[in-house]
Design a protein around this motif. Structure first.
Motif, PDB file in Angstrom:
ATOM      1  N   VAL A 166       0.871  -1.165   0.000  1.00 37.95           N
ATOM      2  CA  VAL A 166       0.000   0.000   0.000  1.00 37.95           C
ATOM      3  C   VAL A 166       0.909   1.215   0.000  1.00 37.95           C
ATOM      4  N   ASP A 167       0.694   2.110  -0.942  1.00 38.36           N
ATOM      5  CA  ASP A 167       1.356   3.410  -0.962  1.00 38.36           C
ATOM      6  C   ASP A 167       0.244   4.434  -0.892  1.00 38.36           C
ATOM      7  N   ALA A 168       0.321   5.327   0.100  1.00 38.44           N
ATOM      8  CA  ALA A 168      -0.768   6.269   0.321  1.00 38.44           C
ATOM      9  C   ALA A 168      -0.216   7.620   0.748  1.00 38.44           C
ATOM     10  N   SER A 169      -1.078   8.633   0.650  1.00 37.98           N
ATOM     11  CA  SER A 169      -0.726   9.954   1.164  1.00 37.98           C
ATOM     12  C   SER A 169      -1.959  10.570   1.798  1.00 37.98           C
ATOM     13  N   LEU A 170      -1.713  11.361   2.827  1.00 36.45           N
ATOM     14  CA  LEU A 170      -2.781  12.062   3.539  1.00 36.45           C
ATOM     15  C   LEU A 170      -2.475  13.551   3.484  1.00 36.45           C
ATOM     16  N   GLU A 171      -3.412  14.311   2.909  1.00 41.68           N
ATOM     17  CA  GLU A 171      -3.277  15.768   2.849  1.00 41.68           C
ATOM     18  C   GLU A 171      -3.674  16.337   4.211  1.00 41.68           C
ATOM     19  N   PRO A 172      -2.804  17.129   4.838  1.00 44.58           N
ATOM     20  CA  PRO A 172      -3.073  17.569   6.215  1.00 44.58           C
ATOM     21  C   PRO A 172      -4.283  18.493   6.368  1.00 44.58           C
ATOM     22  N   ASP A 173      -4.507  19.389   5.425  1.00 43.40           N
ATOM     23  CA  ASP A 173      -5.611  20.340   5.582  1.00 43.40           C
ATOM     24  C   ASP A 173      -6.966  19.741   5.232  1.00 43.40           C
ATOM     25  N   SER A 174      -7.032  19.039   4.117  1.00 44.12           N
ATOM     26  CA  SER A 174      -8.305  18.475   3.661  1.00 44.12           C
ATOM     27  C   SER A 174      -8.588  17.098   4.252  1.00 44.12           C
ATOM     28  N   ARG A 175      -7.550  16.434   4.783  1.00 50.79           N
ATOM     29  CA  ARG A 175      -7.638  15.071   5.308  1.00 50.79           C
ATOM     30  C   ARG A 175      -8.070  14.089   4.219  1.00 50.79           C
ATOM     31  N   VAL A 176      -7.699  14.363   2.966  1.00 49.07           N
ATOM     32  CA  VAL A 176      -7.988  13.445   1.865  1.00 49.07           C
ATOM     33  C   VAL A 176      -6.879  12.395   1.820  1.00 49.07           C
ATOM     34  N   LEU A 177      -7.292  11.148   1.938  1.00 49.77           N
ATOM     35  CA  LEU A 177      -6.390  10.007   1.842  1.00 49.77           C
ATOM     36  C   LEU A 177      -6.482   9.458   0.424  1.00 49.77           C
ATOM     37  N   THR A 178      -5.348   9.315  -0.245  1.00 58.38           N
ATOM     38  CA  THR A 178      -5.305   8.664  -1.557  1.00 58.38           C
ATOM     39  C   THR A 178      -4.428   7.437  -1.435  1.00 58.38           C
ATOM     40  N   TRP A 179      -4.757   6.386  -2.203  1.00 61.75           N
ATOM     41  CA  TRP A 179      -3.995   5.147  -2.080  1.00 61.75           C
ATOM     42  C   TRP A 179      -3.819   4.450  -3.414  1.00 61.75           C
ATOM     43  N   ARG A 180      -2.785   3.613  -3.422  1.00 65.26           N
ATOM     44  CA  ARG A 180      -2.512   2.681  -4.530  1.00 65.26           C
ATOM     45  C   ARG A 180      -2.131   1.362  -3.869  1.00 65.26           C
ATOM     46  N   ILE A 181      -2.910   0.323  -4.129  1.00 63.32           N
ATOM     47  CA  ILE A 181      -2.705  -0.994  -3.528  1.00 63.32           C
ATOM     48  C   ILE A 181      -2.347  -1.964  -4.646  1.00 63.32           C
ATOM     49  N   SER A 182      -1.197  -2.601  -4.524  1.00 64.20           N
ATOM     50  CA  SER A 182      -0.766  -3.617  -5.484  1.00 64.20           C
ATOM     51  C   SER A 182      -0.651  -4.944  -4.754  1.00 64.20           C
ATOM     52  N   TYR A 183      -1.056  -6.024  -5.423  1.00 67.47           N
ATOM     53  CA  TYR A 183      -0.980  -7.334  -4.779  1.00 67.47           C
ATOM     54  C   TYR A 183      -0.803  -8.419  -5.828  1.00 67.47           C
ATOM     55  N   SER A 184      -0.380  -9.588  -5.348  1.00 67.51           N
ATOM     56  CA  SER A 184      -0.273 -10.778  -6.194  1.00 67.51           C
ATOM     57  C   SER A 184      -0.306 -12.005  -5.291  1.00 67.51           C
ATOM     58  N   GLY A 185      -0.508 -13.173  -5.906  1.00 65.50           N
ATOM     59  CA  GLY A 185      -0.439 -14.439  -5.186  1.00 65.50           C
ATOM     60  C   GLY A 185      -1.642 -14.808  -4.353  1.00 65.50           C
ATOM     61  N   LEU A 186      -2.746 -14.091  -4.485  1.00 61.61           N
ATOM     62  CA  LEU A 186      -3.947 -14.428  -3.711  1.00 61.61           C
ATOM     63  C   LEU A 186      -4.557 -15.729  -4.226  1.00 61.61           C
ATOM     64  N   SER A 187      -5.352 -16.386  -3.386  1.00 58.63           N
ATOM     65  CA  SER A 187      -5.985 -17.654  -3.754  1.00 58.63           C
ATOM     66  C   SER A 187      -7.084 -17.473  -4.799  1.00 58.63           C
ATOM     67  N   GLY A 188      -7.545 -16.263  -4.988  1.00 60.71           N
ATOM     68  CA  GLY A 188      -8.602 -15.959  -5.949  1.00 60.71           C
ATOM     69  C   GLY A 188      -8.824 -14.461  -6.000  1.00 60.71           C
ATOM     70  N   PRO A 189      -9.859 -14.044  -6.711  1.00 59.49           N
ATOM     71  CA  PRO A 189     -10.133 -12.613  -6.818  1.00 59.49           C
ATOM     72  C   PRO A 189     -10.443 -11.985  -5.457  1.00 59.49           C
ATOM     73  N   VAL A 190     -10.113 -10.713  -5.326  1.00 57.83           N
ATOM     74  CA  VAL A 190     -10.454  -9.964  -4.115  1.00 57.83           C
ATOM     75  C   VAL A 190     -11.967  -9.746  -4.117  1.00 57.83           C
ATOM     76  N   THR A 191     -12.618 -10.140  -3.031  1.00 56.94           N
ATOM     77  CA  THR A 191     -14.068  -9.975  -2.906  1.00 56.94           C
ATOM     78  C   THR A 191     -14.425  -8.720  -2.118  1.00 56.94           C
ATOM     79  N   ALA A 192     -13.496  -8.232  -1.309  1.00 54.44           N
ATOM     80  CA  ALA A 192     -13.703  -7.005  -0.531  1.00 54.44           C
ATOM     81  C   ALA A 192     -12.338  -6.498  -0.082  1.00 54.44           C
ATOM     82  N   ALA A 193     -12.256  -5.195   0.094  1.00 51.90           N
ATOM     83  CA  ALA A 193     -11.038  -4.571   0.607  1.00 51.90           C
ATOM     84  C   ALA A 193     -11.460  -3.410   1.493  1.00 51.90           C
ATOM     85  N   HIS A 194     -10.753  -3.259   2.624  1.00 54.10           N
ATOM     86  CA  HIS A 194     -11.098  -2.208   3.584  1.00 54.10           C
ATOM     87  C   HIS A 194      -9.842  -1.728   4.302  1.00 54.10           C
TER      88      HIS A 194
END
Length: 142
Positions: free
Chosen positions: A48-76
């Motif tokens: 997970v690579d993310a950034s949080l803007e201090p004034d607006s509190r906007v969190l942005t993210w980029r999640i990369s993954y591999s090797g899972l047993s199947g498709p991602v059904t949910a992420a939180h």
């Protein structure tokens, strides 16, 4: 105009410049089955690579993954919880959930404080591991 008075004008101009905006807080996590609670046997890895803007509190993210047993059904993002603890989801991640997953959300002040304090983790869920197959504690990058 003398050199001294030009220097004074430059100094006054530099001192009256608007303040710089605070820098974004950069965050990251490494995902694995071993970080799940309880841990799971999985070849899954991710980041997970993310950034949080201090004034607006906007969190942005980029999640990369591999090797899972199947498709991602949910992420939180879950919290507040330290490594080794479980917590409820606080920011659901909408689809598509194919790697890389990119998104953004505006956090409350208390959510932003918990995130910066290292009290959030990201969890990827699959059919074989509905409680989570790959997890990583989100921390401020050094």
């Amino acid at each position: 105009m003398t050199v001294a008075s030009m220097g004074a004008l430059l100094l006054v101009g530099a001192c009256s410049a608007p303040p710089m905006a605070p820098m974004s807080t950069m965050l990251s996590a490494r995902l694995s089955g071993a970080s799940e609670v309880p841990n799971v046997m999985s070849d899954a890895t991710g980041t997970v690579d993310a950034s949080l803007e201090p004034d607006s509190r906007v969190l942005t993210w980029r999640i990369s993954y591999s090797g899972l047993s199947g498709p991602v059904t949910a992420a939180h993002f879950h919290g507040p919880a330290m490594a080794g603890q479980n917590a409820a989801p606080v920011v659901p991640i909408g689809g598509p959930l194919l790697s890389p997953i990119m998104g953004r959300a505006t956090l409350t002040p208390s959510q932003a404080a918990d995130l910066i304090a290292g009290k959030w983790y990201l969890n990827l869920h699959t059919t074989a591991h509905p409680n989570g197959e790959a997890r990583g504690q989100v921390n401020v990058r050094p």
